[in-house]
Enzyme design. Structure first.
Site, mmCIF file in Angstrom:
data_model
loop_
_atom_site.group_PDB
_atom_site.id
_atom_site.type_symbol
_atom_site.label_atom_id
_atom_site.label_comp_id
_atom_site.label_asym_id
_atom_site.label_seq_id
_atom_site.Cartn_x
_atom_site.Cartn_y
_atom_site.Cartn_z
ATOM 1 N N THR A 1 -9.243 -57.719 -16.559
ATOM 2 C CA THR A 1 -10.293 -58.155 -15.635
ATOM 3 C C THR A 1 -11.186 -56.986 -15.215
ATOM 4 O OG1 THR A 1 -8.806 -59.848 -14.797
ATOM 5 C CG2 THR A 1 -10.738 -59.352 -13.468
ATOM 6 N N GLU B 1 0.448 -67.548 -21.735
ATOM 7 C CA GLU B 1 0.262 -67.142 -20.344
ATOM 8 C C GLU B 1 0.079 -68.374 -19.455
ATOM 9 O OE1 GLU B 1 -2.733 -64.296 -17.739
ATOM 10 O OE2 GLU B 1 -3.535 -65.575 -19.333
ATOM 11 N N THR C 1 -14.309 -63.868 -15.597
ATOM 12 C CA THR C 1 -13.672 -64.616 -16.684
ATOM 13 C C THR C 1 -14.436 -64.514 -17.998
ATOM 14 O OG1 THR C 1 -14.842 -66.615 -15.975
ATOM 15 C CG2 THR C 1 -12.618 -66.273 -15.104
ATOM 16 N N GLY D 1 -4.513 -54.735 -18.723
ATOM 17 C CA GLY D 1 -5.816 -54.257 -18.285
ATOM 18 C C GLY D 1 -6.933 -55.081 -18.885
#
Length: 388
Positions: A126, A246, A132, A124
């Site tokens: 964005t 990531e 960004t 959780g």
């Protein structure tokens, strides 16, 4: 006798290819159309130990590194599956995040379940107004004694319906311009799809995934100090520590997807006969595929270098960002050439290449846009002024 690194990697590739071979195009088409989690695929990965590839052996994992995870994701994507999506949320944000920053109780609770396939994660982060700019998030967790009340909204949150735990990013202190990275905290929120204080609204997207996307609303969600991953107000440093993994995992997925597109295009170009010979014999078909393959091979080298540096506890920010940039571009280009190779068939459901293109085109925008990657390179590597 212990296996050498190249022998180990060969065995990993062989094992992962065997898994991919068991789950064909029809399997994925069915799960994507029905938005159904691929439980059999997931369990096969768990049974072979790959979901716990980086998790220490004492917690049921394999105790290997980011390089091995990158190889696994690459091969799963090249085999036609959606292993990249699966790995980023649970083994990366769940597994790596907790093994690096969790307390002993959290490690004992979560890591064995991740390695065994018992537990799935979502992330959780964005928000509609922040994009960004993570420093600008509006979701707050206000302290109320030993508890926190979370209020706010997230968007484009993947796989909440399948997740056992959400890694939630919230602001626990007001933004301070003199100390901008202070004040954000990570929380481990169990049962997010059923938890009181959490509302879900599905976002309609066109990307061919088995997971759904959600707008998530928090209305006085109760969390506790025990749910904090790391330290209160220090979550941004923990989050940024995980972002390189990531980007490496995402790059591996793009690399594998691009190679999948090339594999399918080569097979088609060898079988399809026009003007008296296979179309692969024409330079107009052959050269674009060869050039895309060359770009993918080059981007693989920077990906592996970045993963190796991460395993050696070296700064891999440049390599992770460059790998993300190059694989997303080369992968999308490879899929585009694969569609062109297939001609009209490239736009039919019978052939896979258009779905691959859609997934790979997304990687130029998520998990971070290529423009932000270029901003990072320009500012942090070239020493240019901050551009945003």
């Amino acid at each position: 006798m212990a296996l050498g690194e190249s022998e180990l990697h060969d065995l990993i590739r062989e094992s992962v290819r065997d898994i991919s071979d068991d789950f064909d195009r029809e399997y994925w088409r069915e799960h994507i159309e029905n938005k159904e989690f691929p439980d059999e695929y997931w369990q096969a990965l768990a049974d072979d130990g790959w979901l716990g590839v980086t998790i220490p052996e004492e917690y049921g994992g394999e105790g290997l590194g980011m390089l091995e995870m990158s190889i696994i994701i690459e091969e799963l994507s090249r085999g036609g599956g959606q292993g990249g999506i699966i790995f980023v949320l649970t083994p990366v944000f769940g597994g790596i995040g907790i093994q690096r920053h969790g307390d002993e109780a959290q490690k004992a609770e979560y890591l064995p379940k991740i390695a065994s396939g018992e537990m799935k994660f979502c992330m959780g982060l964005t928000e509609p107004t922040a994009g960004t700019n993570t420093l600008n998030i509006d979701t707050t967790a206000r302290r109320d004694g030993e508890e926190f009340l979370v209020n706010g909204q997230k968007t484009f949150i993947s796989g909440v319906e399948n997740a056992d735990t959400m890694l939630l990013v919230a602001r626990t202190s007001e933004f301070d311009e003199s100390n901008p990275t202070h004040g954000v905290t990570l929380f481990l929120v169990d049962d997010p799809a059923e938890r009181a204080g959490i509302g879900l609204s599905e976002v309609d997207t066109a990307v061919p995934w088995f997971e759904r996307q959600y707008q998530v609303t928090f209305d006085d969600l109760e969390v506790t100090e025990e749910d904090i991953l790391g330290t209160e107000d220090g979550g941004l440093y923990l989050l940024w520590d995980t972002l390189n993994t990531e980007r490496l995992a995402g790059a591996a997925s793009s690399l594998g997807g691009g190679l999948r597109a090339i594999d399918l295009a080569v097979e088609y170009a060898n079988d399809r006969n026009v003007f008296g010979q296979p179309i692969g014999g024409h330079q107009g078909i052959q050269h674009p595929l060869a050039e895309s393959y060359a770009k993918l091979m080059a981007s693989r080298e920077i990906l592996y270098k970045g993963a190796t540096k991460w395993d050696d506890d070296e700064d891999c920010g440049l390599e992770a960002n460059v790998a993300k940039l190059l694989t997303s571009r080369a992968g999308t280009e490879a899929a585009d050439h694969a569609i062109q190779t297939h001609g009209g068939n490239g736009f039919t459901h019978e052939y896979e290449v258009y779905d691959i293109w859609q997934n790979l085109r997304l990687t130029q925008t998520v998990p971070v846009s290529n423009e932000m990657v270029l901003n990072y390179i320009g500012e942090h590597e070239l020493g240019l002024p901050k551009s945003y």
